[in-house]
Design a protein around this motif. Structure first.
Motif, PDB file in Angstrom:
ATOM      1  N   SER A   9       0.820  -1.211   0.000  1.00  0.00           N
ATOM      2  CA  SER A   9       0.000   0.000   0.000  1.00  0.00           C
ATOM      3  C   SER A   9       0.857   1.265   0.000  1.00  0.00           C
ATOM      4  O   SER A   9       0.344   2.358  -0.242  1.00  0.00           O
ATOM      5  CB  SER A   9      -0.925   0.007   1.217  1.00  0.00           C
ATOM      6  N   GLU A  95       1.308   6.372  -1.724  1.00  0.00           N
ATOM      7  CA  GLU A  95       0.400   5.574  -0.902  1.00  0.00           C
ATOM      8  C   GLU A  95      -0.966   5.414  -1.565  1.00  0.00           C
ATOM      9  O   GLU A  95      -1.483   6.355  -2.169  1.00  0.00           O
ATOM     10  CB  GLU A  95       0.188   6.246   0.457  1.00  0.00           C
ATOM     11  N   GLY A  99      -5.633   2.187   1.530  1.00  0.00           N
ATOM     12  CA  GLY A  99      -4.842   1.064   2.025  1.00  0.00           C
ATOM     13  C   GLY A  99      -4.667  -0.059   1.030  1.00  0.00           C
ATOM     14  O   GLY A  99      -4.113  -1.112   1.361  1.00  0.00           O
TER      15      GLY A  99
END
Length: 250
Positions: A9, A95, A99
């Motif tokens: 992630s 990122e 997630g």
């Protein structure tokens, strides 16, 4: 190409830049959403302006739209929204906002050259970061070519980074260098036979005209790339070849 072992992630890109140096080196970051759900992508740049001579600064940007599974989003360094200031040199943390896993590459081109040089490397999934990196080849002004090792501290505290260069030719001289790197920051080890890193053992000058290998150790997790220049002693124009360092278990 990437396999599931290369997904995470979070990914780290040790070298990004915008109109950097006389060659106007400029980076694009391509992020693919390899998760099963749409998600936005966030990039945190940590950089120094003034061609790497300015103070450390950060900039955080997020894609305006969610990226569907399998699709990608480009963060081009010159873009006013998604890029970084001109003359910047630094790193990027990428990122998946929800997630989900991402796969990330960097392409780098010299906008100020004709013909342009273009190189690329794969950014590092967070799960691959360790405190030791192997670099199988470096060149220290060998036949007009020299290498730069770009180390990014991906830990939460300042890292004391040590690099040992061991030459293959000229009798095999070696030398060890050290520098402290703040979290998220880049340090480019370049021109070690006469560079700015602290020499803690060996004869740095003896590395002039050699080729060999390097091992990097750190007090924090790190990732690193190496690029090579055929431009003699012009360190800001390293742009001909690039490869990813190999993270090892210390």
């Amino acid at each position: 190409g990437f396999t599931e072992a290369n997904y995470d992630s979070t990914a780290y890109c040790p070298l990004v830049r915008n109109n950097h140096s006389g060659s106007l080196q400029t980076t694009g970051i391509d992020v693919q959403n390899v998760s099963t759900s749409a998600q936005k992508i966030k990039v945190t740049y940590t950089y120094r302006g003034n061609n790497g001579a300015g103070p450390v600064e950060t900039k955080q940007v997020t894609s305006a739209v969610a990226v569907n599974p399998g699709q990608s989003f480009n963060f081009y360094a010159t873009d006013a929204t998604y890029g970084m200031p001109t003359k910047s040199l630094g790193t990027a943390k990428v990122e998946g906002v929800s997630g989900g896993d991402v796969a990330v590459i960097v392409t780098d081109t010299s906008l100020g050259r004709t013909p342009r040089r273009i190189t690329a490397y794969a950014c590092f999934p967070a799960n691959s970061a360790t405190a030791k990196v192997a670099m199988p080849q470096y060149k220290e002004f060998f036949n007009g070519n020299t290498s730069g090792i770009n180390v990014m501290n991906v830990g939460s505290s300042a890292a004391t980074v040590t690099i040992k260069y061991a030459a293959t030719n000229n009798g095999g001289p070696s030398a060890t260098f050290q520098h402290t790197i703040a979290p998220g920051e880049l340090y480019p080890f370049y021109g070690v036979s006469g560079g700015t890193a602290t020499v803690i053992s060996g004869n740095a000058g003896a590395l002039e005209g050699t080729y060999g290998s390097a091992v990097i150790t750190s007090t924090q997790p790190i990732v690193a790339t190496q690029n090579e220049s055929p431009d003699g002693r012009r360190p800001l124009q390293q742009d001909a070849k690039m490869y990813e360092g190999f993270n090892l278990v210390p």
